[in-house]
Scaffold this active site. Structure first.
Site, PDB file in Angstrom:
ATOM      1  N   ASN A 171       0.810  -1.240   0.000  1.00 34.42           N
ATOM      2  CA  ASN A 171       0.000   0.000   0.000  1.00 34.42           C
ATOM      3  C   ASN A 171       0.833   1.277   0.000  1.00 34.42           C
ATOM      4  OD1 ASN A 171       0.669  -0.501   2.699  1.00 34.42           O
ATOM      5  ND2 ASN A 171      -1.134   0.560   3.456  1.00 34.42           N
ATOM      6  N   GLU A 269       4.125  -4.502  12.474  1.00 31.26           N
ATOM      7  CA  GLU A 269       3.160  -3.412  12.258  1.00 31.26           C
ATOM      8  C   GLU A 269       2.041  -4.005  11.425  1.00 31.26           C
ATOM      9  OE1 GLU A 269       3.068  -0.430  13.418  1.00 31.26           O
ATOM     10  OE2 GLU A 269       5.053  -0.314  14.322  1.00 31.26           O
ATOM     11  N   CYS A 303      -3.599   1.278   6.581  1.00 30.21           N
ATOM     12  CA  CYS A 303      -3.755   0.494   7.811  1.00 30.21           C
ATOM     13  C   CYS A 303      -4.396   1.295   8.934  1.00 30.21           C
ATOM     14  CB  CYS A 303      -2.405  -0.047   8.265  1.00 30.21           C
ATOM     15  SG  CYS A 303      -1.215   1.261   8.604  1.00 30.21           S
ATOM     16  N   GLU A 476       7.075   2.377  15.528  1.00 33.25           N
ATOM     17  CA  GLU A 476       7.918   3.170  14.654  1.00 33.25           C
ATOM     18  C   GLU A 476       7.896   4.593  15.222  1.00 33.25           C
ATOM     19  OE1 GLU A 476       8.475   1.641  11.118  1.00 33.25           O
ATOM     20  OE2 GLU A 476       6.548   0.685  10.779  1.00 33.25           O
TER      21      GLU A 476
HETATM   22  P1  NDP Z   1       0.553  -9.210   3.578  1.00 35.66           P
HETATM   23  O1  NDP Z   1       0.590  -9.579   5.010  1.00 35.66           O
HETATM   24  O2  NDP Z   1      -0.170 -10.091   2.650  1.00 35.66           O
HETATM   25  O3  NDP Z   1       2.045  -9.087   3.000  1.00 35.66           O
HETATM   26  C1  NDP Z   1       3.007  -8.178   3.524  1.00 35.66           C
HETATM   27  C2  NDP Z   1       4.382  -8.580   3.001  1.00 35.66           C
HETATM   28  O4  NDP Z   1       4.751  -9.848   3.560  1.00 35.66           O
HETATM   29  C3  NDP Z   1       4.443  -8.773   1.495  1.00 35.66           C
HETATM   30  O5  NDP Z   1       5.711  -8.349   1.023  1.00 35.66           O
HETATM   31  C4  NDP Z   1       4.254 -10.277   1.371  1.00 35.66           C
HETATM   32  O6  NDP Z   1       4.670 -10.829   0.147  1.00 35.66           O
HETATM   33  C5  NDP Z   1       5.100 -10.763   2.537  1.00 35.66           C
HETATM   34  N1  NDP Z   1       4.788 -12.118   2.997  1.00 35.66           N
HETATM   35  C6  NDP Z   1       3.681 -12.866   2.765  1.00 35.66           C
HETATM   36  N2  NDP Z   1       3.758 -14.056   3.399  1.00 35.66           N
HETATM   37  C7  NDP Z   1       4.954 -14.043   4.057  1.00 35.66           C
HETATM   38  C8  NDP Z   1       5.612 -14.973   4.910  1.00 35.66           C
HETATM   39  N3  NDP Z   1       5.051 -16.146   5.227  1.00 35.66           N
HETATM   40  N4  NDP Z   1       6.828 -14.635   5.405  1.00 35.66           N
HETATM   41  C9  NDP Z   1       7.390 -13.440   5.118  1.00 35.66           C
HETATM   42  N5  NDP Z   1       6.825 -12.526   4.315  1.00 35.66           N
HETATM   43  C10 NDP Z   1       5.606 -12.814   3.800  1.00 35.66           C
HETATM   44  O7  NDP Z   1      -0.009  -7.713   3.510  1.00 35.66           O
HETATM   45  P2  NDP Z   1      -0.370  -6.871   2.212  1.00 35.66           P
HETATM   46  O8  NDP Z   1       0.831  -6.714   1.353  1.00 35.66           O
HETATM   47  O9  NDP Z   1      -1.642  -7.418   1.635  1.00 35.66           O
HETATM   48  O10 NDP Z   1      -0.649  -5.424   2.881  1.00 35.66           O
HETATM   49  C11 NDP Z   1      -1.860  -5.092   3.452  1.00 35.66           C
HETATM   50  C12 NDP Z   1      -1.819  -5.336   4.959  1.00 35.66           C
HETATM   51  O11 NDP Z   1      -0.759  -4.571   5.542  1.00 35.66           O
HETATM   52  C13 NDP Z   1      -3.095  -4.870   5.648  1.00 35.66           C
HETATM   53  O12 NDP Z   1      -3.471  -5.830   6.587  1.00 35.66           O
HETATM   54  C14 NDP Z   1      -2.655  -3.590   6.346  1.00 35.66           C
HETATM   55  O13 NDP Z   1      -3.421  -3.259   7.464  1.00 35.66           O
HETATM   56  C15 NDP Z   1      -1.236  -3.898   6.699  1.00 35.66           C
HETATM   57  N6  NDP Z   1      -0.471  -2.676   6.944  1.00 35.66           N
HETATM   58  C16 NDP Z   1      -0.116  -2.341   8.229  1.00 35.66           C
HETATM   59  C17 NDP Z   1       0.536  -1.141   8.484  1.00 35.66           C
HETATM   60  C18 NDP Z   1       0.964  -0.738   9.862  1.00 35.66           C
HETATM   61  O14 NDP Z   1       1.828   0.124   9.979  1.00 35.66           O
HETATM   62  N7  NDP Z   1       0.403  -1.293  10.912  1.00 35.66           N
HETATM   63  C19 NDP Z   1       0.853  -0.203   7.396  1.00 35.66           C
HETATM   64  C20 NDP Z   1       0.471  -0.678   6.094  1.00 35.66           C
HETATM   65  C21 NDP Z   1      -0.175  -1.878   5.886  1.00 35.66           C
HETATM   66  P3  NDP Z   1       3.499 -11.361  -0.847  1.00 35.66           P
HETATM   67  O15 NDP Z   1       2.777 -10.133  -1.293  1.00 35.66           O
HETATM   68  O16 NDP Z   1       4.191 -12.083  -1.925  1.00 35.66           O
HETATM   69  O17 NDP Z   1       2.578 -12.277  -0.066  1.00 35.66           O
END
Ligand code: NDP
Length: 495
Positions: A171, A269, A303, A476
């Site tokens: 995002n 996060e 998020c 953070e």
């Molecule tokens: P995901 O949890 O699907 O993925 C986040 C990252 O982790 C991606 O690069 C993903 O790769 C990778 N990933 C997936 N599976 C694994 C694993 N088993 N081990 C290590 N890395 C892995 O989130 P999204 O990308 O869909 O992002 C949206 C989510 O992020 C929402 O839930 C949002 O709330 C949260 N978010 C939280 C924030 C905060 O500061 N609290 C800020 C921004 C977003 P891949 O895409 O290939 O699966």
């Protein structure tokens, strides 16, 4: 002018075909696997990047480890601050190029790219730069017995943990990537980043700019690939800390993997199901503007944004009527159109997820406005408001991460607090009122890492940010990040 022209530098970058940025240069991937990067505005393929294999992971971590022990360790804190500031300057100098690159991949509006991914990222980097010379310990006088007149003193040192694995969602790839880079660099750590395969390009360009700023090769590395790559990276024995931003289910997997790897430190996060509460005295017109600004920014893919809206029963009708009218006036358009106020969802998988919630809402909820896909190419859906269908409504319990706001009427403050806290999440929350005394009584009762008053969703690098309950571990920003990126070493001296 409304539709921005793609800069020549962006067209060149898109045409190159990318691999991984390791030890200050691009290293082709050995896996032979590639990832297509898709433009959410029209579904067309923008670029192709190579997917990392175990060999590149090992090389990236080894290069980060060498830099951690060698070139980067030799740089003084003040010099680190200077380099981070120079890096921030370059992010701004190349801001339009980065903004366009990320806008094309993520569907985020170009205005938001400029303001947040560039402007706010540069501000955050400068905040981290200011911390580089302030990694302080404390002095302590131990109470050991003195047998022969000897004395004791003790002090603590803040030492960088080592190589950080930074795992980034789709995002806000630049901004979240740069928070992790800034925190690592300020504390003397080095980093291997894994962006989401949906948005892999901009952090490669950011890594090039780190070199241009004079940050030594190996300090910032970027690997491309999916979740499996993330898992393998976490398992590398030279990873000292995992900084993960993403969803709760993935965060739990990451936390387990980090513990199993080597009791590796982890900060998480994670997602939220954030609640906003409009009290009876609220200025309805101001609240409509505020909720549109905070819930529908980047099509709700933020998020910290509110997805649950508790509205005092006395104002539900006028508020929802005015909100729906205002949402129907939003100008929907291409991310590169400077006048557009609402664009596409970021990727096809997410479109499917949001469409699933639309289907559920059509069958089970009162849909106040929206609830449909928009008939045009790309991943566009309508900004949507629904009334909740009971406390167990999935629209009220599950993080949608999209432009669907679920409204719940409430009567008393006690009922409000119970409902706001009735969720496994705890990232952000807000109270909208002019009754300061009531607000200050409510704030301590709300279970969230950040509670806003008459606003929501905004972040500032001086203010700690992170979740409670299932929304995460660690913070953070502020000075709180220092705990996560340093080890506290005690030194005890007899003299
Ligand atoms: P995901 O949890 O699907 O993925 C986040 C990252 O982790 C991606 O690069 C993903 O790769 C990778 N990933 C997936 N599976 C694994 C694993 N088993 N081990 C290590 N890395 C892995 O989130 P999204 O990308 O869909 O992002 C949206 C989510 O992020 C929402 O839930 C949002 O709330 C949260 N978010 C939280 C924030 C905060 O500061 N609290 C800020 C921004 C977003 P891949 O895409 O290939 O699966």
């Amino acid at each position: 002018m409304s539709e921005n022209k793609i800069l020549p530098a962006v067209s060149v970058f898109l045409g190159k075909g990318y691999s991984h940025f390791i030890d200050g240069a691009y290293l082709p991937g050995a896996s032979g696997q590639t990832i297509d990067v898709i433009n959410p505005d029209n579904g067309a393929t923008l670029a192709t990047v190579q997917e990392a294999s175990a060999a590149e992971i090992t090389q990236a971590v080894a290069s980060a480890r060498r830099a951690f022990k060698g070139t980067w360790a030799a740089v003084s804190p003040a010099q680190r601050a200077l380099l981070i500031n120079r890096f921030a300057d370059l992010i701004e100098t190349h801001g339009e190029e980065l903004a366009q690159l990320e806008s094309l991949c993520s569907g985020k509006s170009i205005q938001l790219e400029r303001m947040l991914e560039i402007g706010f990222s540069a501000t955050s980097l400068r905040h981290y730069a200011g911390s580089a010379t302030r990694l302080n310990g404390e002095t302590i006088t131990p109470s050991f017995p003195s047998m022969m007149g000897e004395q004791y003193t003790a002090f603590t040192r803040r030492e960088p943990v080592g190589v950080v694995a930074g795992i980034v969602p789709w995002n806000f790839a630049i901004m979240i990537g740069l928070w992790k880079i800034g925190a690592a660099l300020a504390t003397g750590c080095t980093i291997v980043l894994k962006p989401s395969p949906f948005t892999p390009l901009s952090l490669l360009r950011v890594a090039e700019l780190a070199i241009e700023a004079g940050i030594p090769a190996g300090v910032v590395n970027v690997l491309n690939g999916g979740g499996q790559l993330g898992q393998t990276l976490i398992n590398d024995p030279d990873i000292a800390k995992v900084s993960f931003t993403g969803s709760v289910p993935t965060g739990i997997e990451v936390g387990k993997a980090a513990m199993a790897a080597n009791l590796t430190r982890v900060s998480l996060e994670l997602g939220g199901k954030n609640a906003a509460a409009l009290l009876a005295d609220v200025d309805i017109d101001a609240a409509v503007g505020g909720i549109i600004q905070t819930s529908y920014v980047h099509q709700g893919q933020v998020c910290a944004a509110p997805e649950r809206l508790y509205v005092h029963r006395s104002i539900v009708e006028p508020f929802t009527r005015k909100l729906a009218a205002a949402l129907q006036q939003l100008k929907i358009g291409s991310p590169l159109d400077e006048t557009a106020q609402f664009g596409p969802l970021s990727n096809a998988a997410h479109l499917d997820k949001v469409m699933g919630y639309f289907k559920h809402a059509a069958e089970h909820n009162t849909v106040i406005c929206g609830g449909k896909r928009i008939e045009r190419p790309g991943y566009y859906v309508e900004p949507t408001v629904v009334l909740a269908n009971g406390a167990q409504d999935p629209l009220l319990r599950e993080e949608i991460f999209g432009p669907i706001l679920t409204v719940v009427p409430f009567d008393t403050d006690d009922e409000l607090v119970t409902c706001m806290n009735d969720t496994p999440y705890g990232l952000t929350a807000s109270v909208w009122t002019n009754d300061l005394s009531r607000a200050l009584r409510l704030i301590p009762q709300i279970e969230a890492g950040t509670v806003y008053l008459n606003m929501h969703t905004f972040l500032d690098p001086a203010v700690p940010f992170g979740g409670v309950k299932a929304s995460g571990i660690g913070r953070e920003f502020g000075s709180a990040f220092i705990d996560d990126y340093t080890e506290l070493k005690s030194v005890i001296v007899r003299y």
